[in-house]
Design a protein around this motif. Structure first.
Motif, PDB file in Angstrom:
ATOM      1  N   ILE A  30       0.712  -1.099  -0.475  1.00 48.26           N
ATOM      2  CA  ILE A  30       0.074  -0.312   0.308  1.00 48.26           C
ATOM      3  C   ILE A  30       0.762   1.350   0.088  1.00 48.26           C
ATOM      4  O   ILE A  30       1.876   1.332   0.893  1.00 48.26           O
ATOM      5  CB  ILE A  30      -0.762  -0.217   1.294  1.00 48.26           C
ATOM      6  CG1 ILE A  30      -1.552   1.337   1.231  1.00 48.26           C
ATOM      7  CG2 ILE A  30      -0.423  -0.578   2.548  1.00 48.26           C
ATOM      8  CD1 ILE A  30      -2.436   1.423  -0.480  1.00 48.26           C
ATOM      9  N   ALA A  31       0.698   2.617  -0.845  1.00 44.05           N
ATOM     10  CA  ALA A  31       1.396   3.562  -0.909  1.00 44.05           C
ATOM     11  C   ALA A  31       0.529   4.168  -0.144  1.00 44.05           C
ATOM     12  O   ALA A  31      -0.804   4.655  -0.712  1.00 44.05           O
ATOM     13  CB  ALA A  31       1.568   4.171  -2.525  1.00 44.05           C
ATOM     14  N   CYS A  32       1.175   4.764   0.946  1.00 44.49           N
ATOM     15  CA  CYS A  32       0.382   5.862   1.873  1.00 44.49           C
ATOM     16  C   CYS A  32       0.870   7.321   1.560  1.00 44.49           C
ATOM     17  O   CYS A  32       1.882   7.625   1.320  1.00 44.49           O
ATOM     18  CB  CYS A  32       0.402   5.498   3.017  1.00 44.49           C
ATOM     19  SG  CYS A  32      -0.786   7.231   4.497  1.00 44.49           S
ATOM     20  N   GLY A  33      -0.553   8.581   0.896  1.00 44.15           N
ATOM     21  CA  GLY A  33      -0.066   9.587   0.583  1.00 44.15           C
ATOM     22  C   GLY A  33      -0.627  10.232  -0.494  1.00 44.15           C
ATOM     23  O   GLY A  33      -1.084  10.236  -0.949  1.00 44.15           O
ATOM     24  N   GLY A  34       0.932  10.701  -0.825  1.00 43.32           N
ATOM     25  CA  GLY A  34       0.773  11.173  -2.908  1.00 43.32           C
ATOM     26  C   GLY A  34       0.497  12.551  -2.810  1.00 43.32           C
ATOM     27  O   GLY A  34       0.291  13.814  -2.082  1.00 43.32           O
ATOM     28  N   TRP A  35       0.258  13.016  -3.549  1.00 47.17           N
ATOM     29  CA  TRP A  35       0.510  14.782  -4.499  1.00 47.17           C
ATOM     30  C   TRP A  35      -0.841  15.089  -3.790  1.00 47.17           C
ATOM     31  O   TRP A  35      -1.624  14.524  -3.945  1.00 47.17           O
ATOM     32  CB  TRP A  35       0.851  14.570  -5.492  1.00 47.17           C
ATOM     33  CG  TRP A  35       0.663  16.397  -6.711  1.00 47.17           C
ATOM     34  CD1 TRP A  35      -0.367  17.163  -6.877  1.00 47.17           C
ATOM     35  CD2 TRP A  35       1.673  17.305  -5.870  1.00 47.17           C
ATOM     36  NE1 TRP A  35       0.334  18.029  -6.833  1.00 47.17           N
ATOM     37  CE2 TRP A  35       1.663  18.335  -6.469  1.00 47.17           C
ATOM     38  CE3 TRP A  35       3.069  17.082  -4.663  1.00 47.17           C
ATOM     39  CZ2 TRP A  35       2.105  19.741  -5.965  1.00 47.17           C
ATOM     40  CZ3 TRP A  35       3.742  18.451  -4.420  1.00 47.17           C
ATOM     41  CH2 TRP A  35       3.523  19.495  -5.203  1.00 47.17           C
ATOM     42  N   THR A  36      -0.818  16.456  -3.154  1.00 49.31           N
ATOM     43  CA  THR A  36      -1.350  17.078  -1.768  1.00 49.31           C
ATOM     44  C   THR A  36      -2.064  16.363  -0.835  1.00 49.31           C
ATOM     45  O   THR A  36      -2.718  16.877  -0.602  1.00 49.31           O
ATOM     46  CB  THR A  36      -2.311  17.065  -3.474  1.00 49.31           C
ATOM     47  OG1 THR A  36      -3.074  16.670  -3.077  1.00 49.31           O
ATOM     48  CG2 THR A  36      -2.198  18.191  -4.420  1.00 49.31           C
ATOM     49  N   ALA A  37      -1.615  15.303  -0.730  1.00 53.97           N
ATOM     50  CA  ALA A  37      -1.495  14.508   0.304  1.00 53.97           C
ATOM     51  C   ALA A  37      -1.595  15.087   1.681  1.00 53.97           C
ATOM     52  O   ALA A  37       0.044  14.784   1.826  1.00 53.97           O
ATOM     53  CB  ALA A  37      -1.682  12.661   0.572  1.00 53.97           C
ATOM     54  N   ASP A  38      -2.441  15.527   2.743  1.00 56.20           N
ATOM     55  CA  ASP A  38      -2.105  16.433   3.700  1.00 56.20           C
ATOM     56  C   ASP A  38      -1.455  15.484   5.198  1.00 56.20           C
ATOM     57  O   ASP A  38      -2.778  14.062   5.063  1.00 56.20           O
ATOM     58  CB  ASP A  38      -2.864  17.583   4.433  1.00 56.20           C
ATOM     59  CG  ASP A  38      -2.223  18.961   4.917  1.00 56.20           C
ATOM     60  OD1 ASP A  38      -0.333  17.768   5.641  1.00 56.20           O
ATOM     61  OD2 ASP A  38      -2.256  19.770   4.808  1.00 56.20           O
ATOM     62  N   GLY A  39      -1.701  15.479   5.779  1.00 62.79           N
ATOM     63  CA  GLY A  39      -1.700  14.955   7.480  1.00 62.79           C
ATOM     64  C   GLY A  39      -0.383  14.308   8.034  1.00 62.79           C
ATOM     65  O   GLY A  39      -0.484  14.083   9.037  1.00 62.79           O
ATOM     66  N   PHE A  40       0.620  14.491   7.214  1.00 64.84           N
ATOM     67  CA  PHE A  40       1.848  13.538   7.258  1.00 64.84           C
ATOM     68  C   PHE A  40       2.529  14.343   9.352  1.00 64.84           C
ATOM     69  O   PHE A  40       2.649  13.834   9.773  1.00 64.84           O
ATOM     70  CB  PHE A  40       2.760  13.517   6.497  1.00 64.84           C
ATOM     71  CG  PHE A  40       2.847  12.000   6.227  1.00 64.84           C
ATOM     72  CD1 PHE A  40       2.777  10.753   6.268  1.00 64.84           C
ATOM     73  CD2 PHE A  40       2.083  12.183   4.463  1.00 64.84           C
ATOM     74  CE1 PHE A  40       2.439   9.501   5.621  1.00 64.84           C
ATOM     75  CE2 PHE A  40       2.209  11.424   3.477  1.00 64.84           C
ATOM     76  CZ  PHE A  40       1.935  10.111   4.134  1.00 64.84           C
ATOM     77  N   SER A  41       2.876  15.227   8.330  1.00 57.95           N
ATOM     78  CA  SER A  41       3.189  16.371   9.869  1.00 57.95           C
ATOM     79  C   SER A  41       2.652  16.256  10.761  1.00 57.95           C
ATOM     80  O   SER A  41       3.284  15.612  12.200  1.00 57.95           O
ATOM     81  CB  SER A  41       3.630  17.682   9.185  1.00 57.95           C
ATOM     82  OG  SER A  41       4.455  18.286  10.168  1.00 57.95           O
TER      83      SER A  41
END
Length: 398
Positions: free
Chosen positions: A96-107
């Motif tokens: 599974i890839a988590c995130g991607g372009w414009t995907a927020d929330g990591f910080s």
């Protein structure tokens, strides 16, 4: 992974860059072939050439309320269908890839020990729910606000702590787990991650050696070139003139503008101390195009008036950007990349074709890289012109 990234270029790195080439061994295994995959009609799990892959990376899960979750409710059933294909293709690793372009929330998700623990626990739950073989973290980008995402200086260290925590938790599972992350193809990114520390915990770094030019780039140039070119090589072109002028105006110590390439950024990472076997080169199953491009040099390195509209997936390029439509195909031997130019419509298109992905696969093999990956599988054609088929054929050669 399909993103609009402006040029973020830096100092010259000579192509040889210290990668140690080994003599060919007829008994050596083929390199990894990793596909990012976004489902769409005609490209559902039971319709994919999975026998040609070592890894398939379902895209994307998101960071929602500090946890790894699917945003699209249909993704649940499709993911289960994909994992079920392992009965027929036991060699396949489903990730599974988590995130991607414009995907927020990591910080926010990795900001504190408590929030990291929450996210990592949700990732393990996600892996167990679908019986996955690994995770790819596609955080774009730590400490760099891009596409409207939140970023803070602490991201640099927190990214390391995230990958360390994921590795430790994934190692507790009852089957081997692959941990990867998607890294940028430009040098500024590597100032904002603790590269060698992160590499202690991951299996592979999937280098996005595409989007070397985004839709907003004011010059028509390659977006997924393999071959290194120095600024001197393009100095007389409009792009070269602009880069030279910008370099002259940069404060001392700032990174210089240079043409981007896969060879350059991979050499850069190896010179930083990354084991080549942990580096995966990237290919693009889509193109980028600009309008208003003058005919000099068949449009290459010339100015443009903006991006073209409409899709430029590889399958669409084969059907809608043909010689009958006014497009002439050209090959840039220095960049080791193709491009199209439409003289009547003043349109320039940059992309990967079967020749360029073959060369990238050869490069991965000859330089002992971990493999080749691409964005993304459902943009490929299903005929003899398939990019995956070209990659697989080359990767399988002894």
């Amino acid at each position: 992974m399909n993103k609009l990234i402006p040029f973020l270029i830096a100092c010259i790195i000579f192509v040889s860059c210290g990668i140690q080439k080994e003599a060919k061994d007829d008994s050596s295994a083929a390199v990894n072939v990793m596909a990012y995959y976004v489902p769409r009609e005609g490209y559902m799990p039971d319709q994919l050439p999975l026998e040609q892959l070592t890894h398939i990376i379902f895209s994307f899960s998101k960071v929602i309320d500090g946890k790894m979750q699917f945003r699209n409710e249909n993704a649940d059933s499709i993911m289960k269908q994909l994992v079920a294909q392992k009965e027929k293709y036991p060699q396949l690793k489903v990730m599974i890839a988590c995130g991607g372009w414009t995907a927020d929330g990591f910080s926010d998700a990795v900001f504190s020990e408590q929030s990291r623990t929450k996210f990592i626990a949700s990732t393990i739950d996600f892996i167990e729910k679908y019986q996955l073989d690994g995770v790819d973290i596609d955080w774009e980008y730590p400490a760099i606000p891009a596409g409207g995402t939140k970023a803070r200086p602490e991201d640099k260290e927190n990214f390391t702590l995230l990958m360390k925590g994921l590795r430790e938790a994934m190692d507790q599972l009852d089957r081997p787990q692959t941990l990867t992350f998607a890294s940028a193809g430009w040098k500024r990114y590597y100032k904002n991650v603790e590269l060698l520390e992160v590499m202690k915990y991951v299996d592979y770094m999937n280098v996005m050696t595409y989007d070397q030019a985004g839709g907003g780039t004011t010059f028509a140039t390659h977006h997924t070139a393999l071959g290194h070119r120095s600024l001197a090589d393009i100095a007389e072109t409009p792009l070269g003139v602009a880069m030279t002028q910008q370099n002259a105006e940069l404060p001392e110590g700032e990174d210089l503008w240079e043409p981007q390439s896969a060879e350059e950024i991979i050499c850069f990472c190896v010179d930083k101390g990354v084991d080549p076997k942990q580096i995966v080169i990237g290919a693009a199953f889509y193109g980028r195009g600009w309008k208003g491009v003058p005919p000099e040099n068949n449009g290459l390195y010339q100015t443009n008036t903006g991006p073209i509209s409409g899709g430029t997936s590889y399958s669409v390029l084969l059907t809608d950007f043909t010689e009958d439509d006014g497009y002439e195909k050209h090959w840039d031997a220095a960049a080791k990349a193709p491009f199209l130019y439409n003289l009547a419509d003043s349109i320039f298109v940059t992309f990967d074709d079967t020749v360029s992905v073959k060369l990238k696969t050869q490069y991965a093999k000859e330089n002992n890289l971990g493999g080749i990956m691409f964005w993304q599988l459902s943009s490929d054609s299903k005929d003899e012109a398939s990019l995956l088929k070209a990659i697989y054929t080359e990767a399988s050669k002894k």
